[in-house]
Design an enzyme around this catalytic site. Structure first.
Site, PDB file in Angstrom:
ATOM      1  N   GLU A   1       0.417  -1.315   5.697  1.00 57.65           N
ATOM      2  CA  GLU A   1       1.496  -0.752   6.527  1.00 57.65           C
ATOM      3  C   GLU A   1       1.291   0.730   6.784  1.00 57.65           C
ATOM      4  O   GLU A   1       1.585   1.229   7.882  1.00 57.65           O
ATOM      5  CB  GLU A   1       2.849  -0.986   5.832  1.00 57.65           C
ATOM      6  CG  GLU A   1       4.065  -0.653   6.695  1.00 57.65           C
ATOM      7  CD  GLU A   1       4.531   0.799   6.554  1.00 57.65           C
ATOM      8  OE1 GLU A   1       5.438   1.200   7.310  1.00 57.65           O
ATOM      9  OE2 GLU A   1       3.983   1.533   5.707  1.00 57.65           O
TER      10      GLU A   1
ATOM     11  N   ASP B   1       0.818  -1.209   0.000  1.00 56.37           N
ATOM     12  CA  ASP B   1       0.000   0.000   0.000  1.00 56.37           C
ATOM     13  C   ASP B   1       0.853   1.261   0.000  1.00 56.37           C
ATOM     14  O   ASP B   1       2.032   1.251   0.360  1.00 56.37           O
ATOM     15  CB  ASP B   1      -0.967   0.005   1.183  1.00 56.37           C
ATOM     16  CG  ASP B   1      -0.268   0.008   2.533  1.00 56.37           C
ATOM     17  OD1 ASP B   1       0.793  -0.623   2.650  1.00 56.37           O
ATOM     18  OD2 ASP B   1      -0.786   0.648   3.474  1.00 56.37           O
TER      19      ASP B   1
END
Length: 522
Positions: A209, A144
Site C-alpha cells: 500500500e 507494509d
C-alpha cells in the site's frame, strides 16, 4: 453649486453609505444568528433505530490482554518496509506470513475461514455467511510500512516496539499494522467463541500500500472481480477520533472519511552539458531546478475550502463548537473565506482546504568540482476534491513557466467519489453505530481523508467506501504518520480490537430500519 452645498451632499452620501453598510451587517448577522439557532445539524445523519441483537460479549482475561499486546509488538518488530515499487522487503513479508499463522491459529485453520495468498504476499480471507442472500463487505488493512531509521531521533528505536508512558512505539503502530492485527485478533476471539457470521465478509491485507498497492490491493480486486463479487461496503484505514485537534470543539469527533484526495507524483528534471566548476555557466541544472521548485512552494494552489467533504464535516460539528465559533461554523456561506485563512496557517488543517504541494526528493551532482549535467526533483501533490488531475498539471506547468524544466507524471489519479453517509447508508450507519456503542459521547461526522489508501482500488466493487480507524488522536499525533515517534496507547489498541469484535457482529443486521425512525444527537 456652492462649496457648502457640495460638502452637504458629500456628507449625505457618506451617511447613506454608512447606513446601508450597517443595515447590511445587521441583516447578515441576524441571518447568521437565525441559521445558528435553527440549523438541523442532524439533517440526513440520524442514527438508525437498529433491531436488537444478542452480540457475544467482548470479555478477555489478563493473560489474553497481555498476549494481544505481545502479538502487536512482535508484528512491529518485523521490518516489512516498502521503499519503492521495486524495493520491498519480501523476506520480511514471508516472515510476517509465518508470524500471522502462529499467533492466529484459528483464523488459519478454521473450516469457516477460506484463506489464500494473492500476489505471493497479500492475504485474502473469506468467511461464508449463514445467510448468503446478504451482500458481503470487506475489511482492509496493509502489512507494509514506510522506512524508519535508528538515527531519526526517535525516543525509542522505530522497530523495537518498546513501551513508554503507556504507549507502544514503532513504525506501523498507527499506519497500519495495528489495524491488521486488530482485525485478525478480533476474528480469532470470535472463532474461539464459536461465532458464525450471518453476513459473509472478506478481509484483505495488502503488502504494498505504501507504494501504491499495484500488486497487493489491485490483485485482490482482480480476484474478486473475476469471481463476480459485489460488496455492500468497504472499510479501510483513514480518519480517526480527533480529540483536541479541532480548536474550540467541545469533546471528540469521530470523522468517517467518505472520500479521499487524489494524488500525483511529478518528476521535474533539467539536463545540460557537463562542465568544470572553475568555469561555471550563468545558470546550472541545480539552480534552474531549485528556482522551479521554489516557485511551486511560493505559489500554493488556491484555497478550495467549502467545495469538498470538509464543509459538511464542520457544519455537522457546528453545535459542538463554543461561541462564537458555533455561529461561524453554522454559517460557512458567510464565513468560509475566514475559516479557510485560519485553517491554512496550520499544516494539519491546511491539507483540508487546498491541493497541497510537497517536494520530497532532490537529486543532482556526481562530484564537488563538476557542474551537474542532470538534476531531478520529485513533487508529491494531494488533490482536493474540487480539483482534477488535469487542472493540477496545468497549474504546475504554468507556475514553473520554464521550458528547460521537463515535467513527467510518475503516477496520478483524480479524487475519489463521495460515498453516501445519510441514514440510508448501510455501511456508514454500521460504523457509526459501533463507534457510539463504545464511545457514546463522541460526535460522529463524515469527512475527508487527506492521504491515500488501498480502498481507492475497490471503487468498481462498491460505491460505499469508508476510511476510518477508531483510534484517538491528540494534537501532534498527525505528524507521527510517516514521521518520528509513531505510537499507539495500549488501551487504545485494545479498544481497536474490541471495535472490530463488535463491528463484525453488528454487520449481521439484515437491513437498515425505516428512515427517520429516531433522532440521535451526533
Amino acid at each position: 453649486m456652492t462649496d457648502k452645498g457640495k460638502t452637504l451632499r458629500l456628507v449625505k452620501f457618506v451617511k447613506i453609505i454608512i447606513s446601508v453598510t450597517v443595515l447590511t451587517i445587521v441583516a447578515l448577522l441576524t441571518a447568521a444568528a437565525l441559521r445558528t439557532l435553527s440549523m438541523d445539524v442532524n439533517a440526513g445523519l440520524q442514527l438508525a433505530h437498529w433491531e436488537k441483537t444478542n452480540n457475544i460479549s467482548f470479555a478477555i482475561d489478563r493473560a489474553q490482554r497481555e498476549q494481544l499486546l505481545s502479538n502487536l509488538k512482535e508484528a512491529i518488530r518485523i521490518r516489512t518496509v516498502s521503499v519503492s515499487r521495486t524495493d520491498i522487503n519480501t523476506s520480511a513479508l514471508v516472515l510476517f506470513d509465518s508470524f500471522l499463522r502462529k499467533v492466529f491459529p484459528l483464523v488459519f485453520s478454521s473450516s469457516r475461514v477460506k484463506h489464500e495468498l494473492v500476489a505471493e504476499y497479500s492475504h485474502l480471507f473469506w468467511l461464508q455467511g449463514s445467510r448468503p442472500e446478504l451482500e458481503p463487505y470487506i475489511l482492509l488493512a496493509h502489512i507494509d510500512v514506510v522506512p524508519a531509521s535508528d538515527t531519526d531521533a526517535w525516543d525509542l528505536p522505530p522497530f523495537s516496539a518498546e513501551e513508554k508512558d503507556g504507549f507502544i512505539y514503532g513504525r506501523g503502530t498507527m499506519d497500519d499494522k495495528s489495524q491488521v492485527m486488530a482485525i485478525l485478533q478480533a476474528l480469532e476471539y470470535l472463532l474461539m467463541k464459536g461465532y458464525t457470521p450471518q453476513r459473509g465478509f472478506y478481509i484483505g491485507l495488502g503488502h504494498d500500500e505504501e507504494v501504491g498497492g499495484e500488486n497487493g490491493a489491485m490483485n485482490i480486486v482482480r480476484v474478486l472481480t473475476k469471481r463476480g463479487v459485489k460488496l455492500s461496503f468497504v472499510l479501510d484505514e483513514g480518519s480517526a477520533i480527533l480529540d483536541g485537534i479541532l480548536q474550540g470543539l467541545d469533546g471528540a469527533a469521530a470523522v468517517i472519511a467518505t472520500s479521499e484526495k487524489g494524488a500525483t507524483v511529478l518528476k521535474l528534471s533539467v539536463s545540460m552539458s557537463p562542465s568544470h566548476a572553475s568555469m561555471p555557466p550563468r545558470e546550472t541544472t541545480i539552480g534552474i531546478l531549485a528556482s522551479a521548485v521554489k516557485r511551486l512552494e511560493d505559489n500554493p494552489m488556491k484555497r478550495l475550502f467549502g467545495q469538498g467533504p470538509e464543509r459538511g464535516m464542520l457544519e455537522h460539528l457546528a453545535h459542538k463548537f463554543r461561541f462564537p465559533l458555533n455561529v461561524v461554523m453554522s454559517n460557512l456561506w458567510l464565513f468560509a473565506p475566514l475559516i479557510a485563512r485560519v485553517m491554512e496557517k496550520n499544516e494539519t488543517t491546511n491539507a483540508f482546504v487546498r491541493t497541497t504541494t510537497a517536494v520530497t526528493m532532490f537529486n543532482a551532482g556526481v562530484k564537488d568540482n563538476v557542474i551537474a549535467s542532470y538534476a531531478e526533483a520529485f513533487v508529491n501533490l494531494r488533490i482536493h476534491s474540487a480539483h482534477s488531475l488535469q487542472e493540477v498539471l496545468e497549474f504546475v506547468e504554468s507556475t514553473i513557466g520554464d521550458p528547460r524544466v521537463k515535467i513527467d507524471v510518475v503516477y496520478g489519479f483524480d479524487p475519489l467519489p463521495i460515498s453516501p453517509y445519510d441514514e440510508m447508508a448501510f455501511g456508514y450507519q454500521l460504523i457509526k453505530r459501533t463507534v457510539l456503542d463504545m464511545f457514546p459521547s463522541v460526535t460522529v461526522v463524515p469527512g475527508l481523508c487527506v492521504g491515500n489508501t488501498d480502498s481507492r482500488h475497490f471503487k468498481d466493487l462498491s460505491s460505499s467506501i469508508y476510511r476510518f480507524t477508531p483510534v484517538w488522536y491528540k494534537p501532534g499525533d498527525a505528524q507521527r504518520f510517516h514521521g518520528i515517534n509513531e505510537r499507539i496507547a495500549k488501551d487504545n489498541y485494545e479498544g481497536l480490537v474490541q471495535f472490530y469484535f463488535r463491528f463484525i457482529q453488528n454487520c449481521d443486521t439484515k437491513r437498515l430500519p425505516d428512515a427517520h425512525s429516531t433522532v440521535h444527537e451526533l
